[in-house]
Scaffold this motif. Structure first.
Motif, PDB file in Angstrom:
ATOM      1  N   HIS A 171      -5.960   3.800  -4.446  1.00 21.34           N
ATOM      2  CA  HIS A 171      -7.242   3.576  -3.787  1.00 21.34           C
ATOM      3  C   HIS A 171      -7.559   2.089  -3.677  1.00 21.34           C
ATOM      4  CE1 HIS A 171      -8.115   7.832  -3.759  1.00 21.34           C
ATOM      5  NE2 HIS A 171      -7.905   7.913  -5.065  1.00 21.34           N
ATOM      6  N   ASP A 172      -7.144   1.323  -4.661  1.00 19.14           N
ATOM      7  CA  ASP A 172      -7.412  -0.115  -4.703  1.00 19.14           C
ATOM      8  C   ASP A 172      -6.089  -0.812  -5.029  1.00 19.14           C
ATOM      9  OD1 ASP A 172      -8.067  -2.733  -5.376  1.00 19.14           O
ATOM     10  OD2 ASP A 172      -9.925  -2.192  -6.387  1.00 19.14           O
ATOM     11  N   PRO A 173      -5.374  -1.343  -4.014  1.00 18.31           N
ATOM     12  CA  PRO A 173      -4.049  -1.926  -4.268  1.00 18.31           C
ATOM     13  C   PRO A 173      -4.051  -3.034  -5.316  1.00 18.31           C
ATOM     14  CG  PRO A 173      -4.354  -1.571  -1.920  1.00 18.31           C
ATOM     15  CD  PRO A 173      -5.680  -1.295  -2.564  1.00 18.31           C
ATOM     16  N   GLU A 174      -5.056  -3.897  -5.318  1.00 12.63           N
ATOM     17  CA  GLU A 174      -5.046  -4.984  -6.292  1.00 12.63           C
ATOM     18  C   GLU A 174      -5.217  -4.455  -7.710  1.00 12.63           C
ATOM     19  OE1 GLU A 174      -7.290  -9.192  -7.410  1.00 12.63           O
ATOM     20  OE2 GLU A 174      -7.406  -8.389  -5.373  1.00 12.63           O
ATOM     21  N   ARG A 175      -6.137  -3.527  -7.898  1.00 10.41           N
ATOM     22  CA  ARG A 175      -6.310  -2.953  -9.236  1.00 10.41           C
ATOM     23  C   ARG A 175      -5.051  -2.201  -9.653  1.00 10.41           C
ATOM     24  NH1 ARG A 175     -11.466   0.343 -11.729  1.00 10.41           N
ATOM     25  NH2 ARG A 175     -10.519   0.759 -13.754  1.00 10.41           N
ATOM     26  N   GLU A 176      -4.457  -1.488  -8.731  1.00  7.23           N
ATOM     27  CA  GLU A 176      -3.223  -0.756  -9.037  1.00  7.23           C
ATOM     28  C   GLU A 176      -2.132  -1.721  -9.491  1.00  7.23           C
ATOM     29  OE1 GLU A 176      -0.728   2.636  -9.327  1.00  7.23           O
ATOM     30  OE2 GLU A 176      -2.892   2.533  -8.903  1.00  7.23           O
ATOM     31  N   ALA A 177      -2.003  -2.845  -8.780  1.00  7.71           N
ATOM     32  CA  ALA A 177      -0.972  -3.819  -9.138  1.00  7.71           C
ATOM     33  C   ALA A 177      -1.245  -4.429 -10.508  1.00  7.71           C
ATOM     34  CB  ALA A 177      -0.901  -4.911  -8.066  1.00  7.71           C
ATOM     35  N   ARG A 178      -2.498  -4.732 -10.794  1.00  2.32           N
ATOM     36  CA  ARG A 178      -2.827  -5.307 -12.108  1.00  2.32           C
ATOM     37  C   ARG A 178      -2.581  -4.294 -13.223  1.00  2.32           C
ATOM     38  NH1 ARG A 178      -4.961 -10.241 -11.348  1.00  2.32           N
ATOM     39  NH2 ARG A 178      -5.912 -10.642  -9.318  1.00  2.32           N
ATOM     40  N   ASP A 179      -2.923  -3.046 -12.990  1.00  2.34           N
ATOM     41  CA  ASP A 179      -2.671  -2.008 -13.988  1.00  2.34           C
ATOM     42  C   ASP A 179      -1.175  -1.856 -14.257  1.00  2.34           C
ATOM     43  OD1 ASP A 179      -5.381  -1.529 -14.159  1.00  2.34           O
ATOM     44  OD2 ASP A 179      -5.338   0.316 -12.978  1.00  2.34           O
ATOM     45  N   LEU A 180      -0.382  -1.854 -13.184  1.00  2.00           N
ATOM     46  CA  LEU A 180       1.062  -1.681 -13.333  1.00  2.00           C
ATOM     47  C   LEU A 180       1.685  -2.894 -14.016  1.00  2.00           C
ATOM     48  CD1 LEU A 180       3.570  -0.023 -12.879  1.00  2.00           C
ATOM     49  CD2 LEU A 180       3.656  -0.839 -10.512  1.00  2.00           C
ATOM     50  N   LEU A 181       1.198  -4.096 -13.696  1.00  3.86           N
ATOM     51  CA  LEU A 181       1.693  -5.297 -14.358  1.00  3.86           C
ATOM     52  C   LEU A 181       1.399  -5.246 -15.852  1.00  3.86           C
ATOM     53  CD1 LEU A 181       2.950  -8.118 -14.278  1.00  3.86           C
ATOM     54  CD2 LEU A 181       0.691  -9.026 -13.687  1.00  3.86           C
ATOM     55  N   GLU A 182       0.193  -4.835 -16.199  1.00  2.86           N
ATOM     56  CA  GLU A 182      -0.169  -4.754 -17.616  1.00  2.86           C
ATOM     57  C   GLU A 182       0.662  -3.710 -18.348  1.00  2.86           C
ATOM     58  OE1 GLU A 182      -4.085  -4.118 -20.522  1.00  2.86           O
ATOM     59  OE2 GLU A 182      -4.298  -3.988 -18.343  1.00  2.86           O
ATOM     60  N   ARG A 183       0.838  -2.537 -17.750  1.00  3.38           N
ATOM     61  CA  ARG A 183       1.629  -1.485 -18.394  1.00  3.38           C
ATOM     62  C   ARG A 183       3.071  -1.927 -18.586  1.00  3.38           C
ATOM     63  NH1 ARG A 183      -1.048   1.927 -14.704  1.00  3.38           N
ATOM     64  NH2 ARG A 183       0.867   2.197 -13.487  1.00  3.38           N
ATOM     65  N   THR A 184       3.631  -2.593 -17.574  1.00  5.94           N
ATOM     66  CA  THR A 184       5.026  -3.020 -17.662  1.00  5.94           C
ATOM     67  C   THR A 184       5.212  -4.057 -18.762  1.00  5.94           C
ATOM     68  OG1 THR A 184       5.302  -2.597 -15.286  1.00  5.94           O
ATOM     69  CG2 THR A 184       6.947  -3.991 -16.359  1.00  5.94           C
ATOM     70  N   LEU A 185       4.311  -5.023 -18.832  1.00  3.74           N
ATOM     71  CA  LEU A 185       4.424  -6.065 -19.849  1.00  3.74           C
ATOM     72  C   LEU A 185       4.163  -5.535 -21.248  1.00  3.74           C
ATOM     73  CD1 LEU A 185       2.644  -9.018 -17.996  1.00  3.74           C
ATOM     74  CD2 LEU A 185       5.075  -8.844 -18.540  1.00  3.74           C
ATOM     75  N   SER A 186       3.175  -4.657 -21.382  1.00  5.22           N
ATOM     76  CA  SER A 186       2.829  -4.154 -22.714  1.00  5.22           C
ATOM     77  C   SER A 186       3.875  -3.196 -23.257  1.00  5.22           C
ATOM     78  CB  SER A 186       1.455  -3.471 -22.695  1.00  5.22           C
ATOM     79  OG  SER A 186       1.460  -2.354 -21.831  1.00  5.22           O
TER      80      SER A 186
END
Length: 242
Positions: free
Chosen positions: A151-166
């Motif tokens: 629904h929100d590409p920027e939020r989706e990208a930030r969520d995925l970046l955080e999950r990948t790094l964590s």
């Protein structure tokens, strides 16, 4: 902005919370409850909290018991597979997924040659989402009812970046990287179609690119490591490997 809060431990009358920028904030206290407003989104896991008694001495909460904070795990059923229905050959399974996929199975050979099929959503004979991966790079395509729409590409990208790094590091560092990453446009084509623009973020050695076509109900999520590509030219492996 994020609100965090909870119950004061025995003997505590105040609480202070550290945000992702390492600044400390005094919490509001009402009876046994405390709450604090942080100046950023909910990232980085639970923030550090310091409690104090009336004399200003630190009060440490009781450690949670193993039953309160034990290991979590997920069991995924692959369903019933009859003898002879699947030869358990990874290459054979990849071909089976590609033949029946209900979404484009996208990949750019510039990301790496001969990707493998990763996660599959739905029946492997009629998958509604398919991930191709090679090393640390993965392209996930979801369509129809195959998963959670973007629904929100920027939020989706930030969520995925955080999950990948964590997943391989500190949650707090991952949250800070996701918060501070600067969004950029990544030019791309999809199976020879018109030029598209993926939203891309990079931080902590990881890059993320996402794109959504709400009319076609198609979502693409890409993650990789190292230097992000200058562009993407994604092709449908179903036609190539047919």
């Amino acid at each position: 902005m994020t609100v965090v809060g909870g119950v004061l431990p025995d003997g505590a009358v105040s609480a202070r919370v550290q945000d992702l920028h390492d600044a400390w904030h005094d919490a509001t206290v009402a009876g046994e409850l405390w709450a604090c407003l942080l100046p950023h989104g909910a990232r980085g896991g639970l923030p550090p909290v310091v409690f104090a008694d009336a004399e200003g001495e630190e009060v440490r909460p009781a450690s949670p018991t193993e039953s309160d904070h034990g290991e979590s795990w997920v069991s995924v059923s692959l369903g019933e597979i009859e003898d002879g229905d699947w030869d358990f050959n990874p290459a054979g399974w990849d071909a089976r997924v590609l033949r029946g996929a209900k979404v484009p199975v996208l990949w750019d050979d510039a990301l790496g040659a001969d990707p493998d099929v990763g996660q599959v959503g739905g029946d492997e004979d009629a998958a509604l989402s398919v991930e191709l991966r090679r090393g640390d790079t993965a392209v996930d395509v979801t369509g129809g009812e195959g998963g959670f729409p973007i629904h929100d590409p920027e939020r989706e990208a930030r969520d995925l970046l955080e999950r990948t790094l964590s997943s391989s590091g500190d949650a707090r560092t991952a949250g800070r990287a996701a918060l501070e990453a600067v969004a950029a446009a990544l030019p791309a084509t999809i199976h020879g179609g018109p030029e598209q623009s993926f939203l891309m973020l990079s931080g902590g050695g990881v890059w993320i690119a996402v794109w959504t076509d709400r009319r076609g109900r198609l979502d693409v999520r890409i993650r990789g490591t190292g230097t992000p590509p200058a562009r993407l030219d994604l092709t449908d492996r179903r036609s190539r490997d047919a």
